[in-house]
Design a protein around this motif. Structure first.
Motif, PDB file in Angstrom:
ATOM      1  N   TYR A  90      20.538  50.226  10.517  1.00 45.28           N
ATOM      2  CA  TYR A  90      20.075  48.837  10.369  1.00 45.28           C
ATOM      3  C   TYR A  90      19.679  48.509   8.927  1.00 45.28           C
ATOM      4  O   TYR A  90      19.041  47.504   8.672  1.00 45.28           O
ATOM      5  CB  TYR A  90      18.916  48.567  11.348  1.00 45.28           C
TER       6      TYR A  90
ATOM      7  N   LYS B 274      16.917  47.444  20.843  1.00 50.32           N
ATOM      8  CA  LYS B 274      18.095  46.738  20.305  1.00 50.32           C
ATOM      9  C   LYS B 274      18.160  45.295  20.816  1.00 50.32           C
ATOM     10  O   LYS B 274      18.683  44.412  20.137  1.00 50.32           O
ATOM     11  CB  LYS B 274      19.394  47.493  20.579  1.00 50.32           C
TER      12      LYS B 274
ATOM     13  N   ARG C  15      15.927  43.454  18.471  1.00 50.60           N
ATOM     14  CA  ARG C  15      16.574  43.239  17.162  1.00 50.60           C
ATOM     15  C   ARG C  15      17.646  42.157  17.259  1.00 50.60           C
ATOM     16  O   ARG C  15      17.744  41.278  16.405  1.00 50.60           O
ATOM     17  CB  ARG C  15      17.196  44.549  16.645  1.00 50.60           C
TER      18      ARG C  15
END
Ligand SMILES: NC(=O)c1ccc[n+]([C@@H]2O[C@H](COP(=O)([O-])OP(=O)(O)OC[C@H]3O[C@@H](n4cnc5c(N)ncnc54)[C@H](O)[C@@H]3O)[C@@H](O)[C@H]2O)c1
Length: 382
Positions: free
Chosen positions: A53, A20, A23
């Motif tokens: 996502y 994460k 991302r």
């Protein structure tokens, strides 16, 4: 002209730690989209992450092999893949994507074995693909400013370095009363997943890369004392070393240092001055010129120029931290990708991200530390 970037991810499901962060960091650039992934070998977690996502179902893959094969056939294939799986899988996954002609951004340590890392480095070079390795601490603005001061000769000749990365989070590994399953370490303590090292591979390599980035010097040889405390892998390592210019240094990494969370600190000493940078106070850099009072430089201030200024996003005093360090690494990597795709020449600044050669050095460093530790702290050439 190409102006947007699409990428895919292997690992980094919804419950994973570092996926994460990758991302979030990539999303700092508005022209990027996550379009494909194999986020977990667990089907449910994979699908849940993809849905969260908004990754299309037909680009959510059950295995990384399928992902590389299928993506390579698409006209709108991903521009690069991020690999954020545990250590034992990096080599096979990166190799598969390189074989299929994809640019790769891989977590560290790059591979288990030195020969594997060297093979990936060679493949990327021969196929003219960009290979990044997630040594994100060199993405911090004030680490870049430290490098600039060294490059400008403000420290003179580097004569000594001192780096430490203490953490406390695995102190329970020393307990005989807490059961293995209740401990935090997970796969990191398992040699079948982690490889030959836990602590040195996980955080010691960050010291090695950060010092190397700032000084431009590599670790030439070292001797180490590694502490296992009855565990299979190291939890603490003290390393005495010599750098490529003959300077000496000491690196300490620990996951059992009570009172510390992510206490990366590097101090660089030269004939004309010294530098100190502390990860938990990332916006400051202490510079002491010989014979003068120590000076504190702050990110965002007018006197901080170069890459540190170029990569700043918000005014000084609003703290830019871990996410931004990752984002700086990715901004640079993705700028290079776009320029390359558009046939533009790459400048030194475009290549200012940790690359496969840095990845190889990290794997060599961790092997040398573990090897020395297992051989009564003998000196080992890196
Ligand atoms: N650069 C850094 O600062 C930093 C920080 C933390 C972790 N790391 C590195 O990142 C990697 C991952 O660490 P983490 O803490 O996020 O681990 P994690 O266990 O939290 O996450 C691992 C992820 O990989 C997935 N996975 C495992 N095998 C897979 C496979 N074959 N195909 C697809 N998905 C698979 C798991 O489902 C999970 O989503 C490690 O190599 C670690 O050393 C780097």
């Amino acid at each position: 002209m190409k102006t947007t970037i699409s990428y895919g991810m292997v690992g980094g499901d919804i419950n994973a730690f570092i996926g994460k962060v990758h991302r979030g960091a990539i999303a700092f650039e508005p022209n990027t989209t996550l379009v494909a992934g194999c986020f977990s070998r667990n089907l449910e977690k994979n699908l849940l992450t993809a849905q969260t996502y908004r990754v299309p179902a037909d680009r959510t893959y059950a295995s990384y092999e399928e992902m590389a094969d299928q993506e390579s056939l698409r006209p709108d294939k991903i521009d690069f893949v991020v690999i954020c799986t545990p250590n034992n899988t990096h080599y096979a996954i990166a190799k598969k994507f390189l074989e299929k002609g994809f640019n790769v951004f891989c977590e560290k340590p790059m591979t288990w074995e030195i020969t594997e890392a060297e093979e990936l480095e060679r493949m990327a070079r021969e196929k003219d693909l960009l290979f990044g390795v997630a040594y994100a601490y060199s993405g911090y603005h004030m680490v870049k400013f430290a490098k600039m001061l060294v490059d400008e000769g403000k420290l003179g000749k580097i004569i000594n370095v001192n780096g430490e990365y203490p953490q406390e989070w695995l102190i329970d590994e020393l307990s005989e009363t807490i059961s293995k399953t209740a401990k935090f370490s997970g796969w990191r303590a398992d040699p079948k997943v982690s490889g030959i090292s836990n602590c040195t591979g996980d955080i010691g390599t960050h010291i090695e890369h950060t010092v190397s980035y700032i000084t431009g010097l590599r670790v030439k040889r070292l001797c180490a004392r590694t502490d296992y405390f009855q565990n299979d892998l190291d939890l603490n390592s003290n390393v005495l070393l010599e750098l490529s210019n003959g300077a000496s240094g000491v690196f300490w990494s620990s996951q059992v240092a009570i009172g510390h969370m992510n206490g990366l600190r590097v101090r660089i000493y030269g004939t004309l001055g010294s530098l100190e940078w502390i990860q938990e106070q990332p916006e400051q850099l202490k510079f002491t010129p010989r014979g003068e009072a120590p000076q504190l430089y702050y990110r965002g201030a007018g006197y901080v120029g170069g890459r540190a200024a170029e990569l700043s996003r918000i005014p000084g005093g609003h703290i830019e931290g871990h996410y931004e360090a990752f984002a700086n690494m990715y901004k640079t990597y993705m700028t290079a990708l776009l320029k390359k795709a558009n046939g533009e020449p790459l400048t030194e600044n475009d290549l200012d991200f940790p690359n496969a050669t840095d990845g190889v050095e990290g794997v060599k460093f961790l092997h040398a530390v573990i090897n020395s530790g297992k051989n009564d702290s003998k000196w080992v050439t890196v």
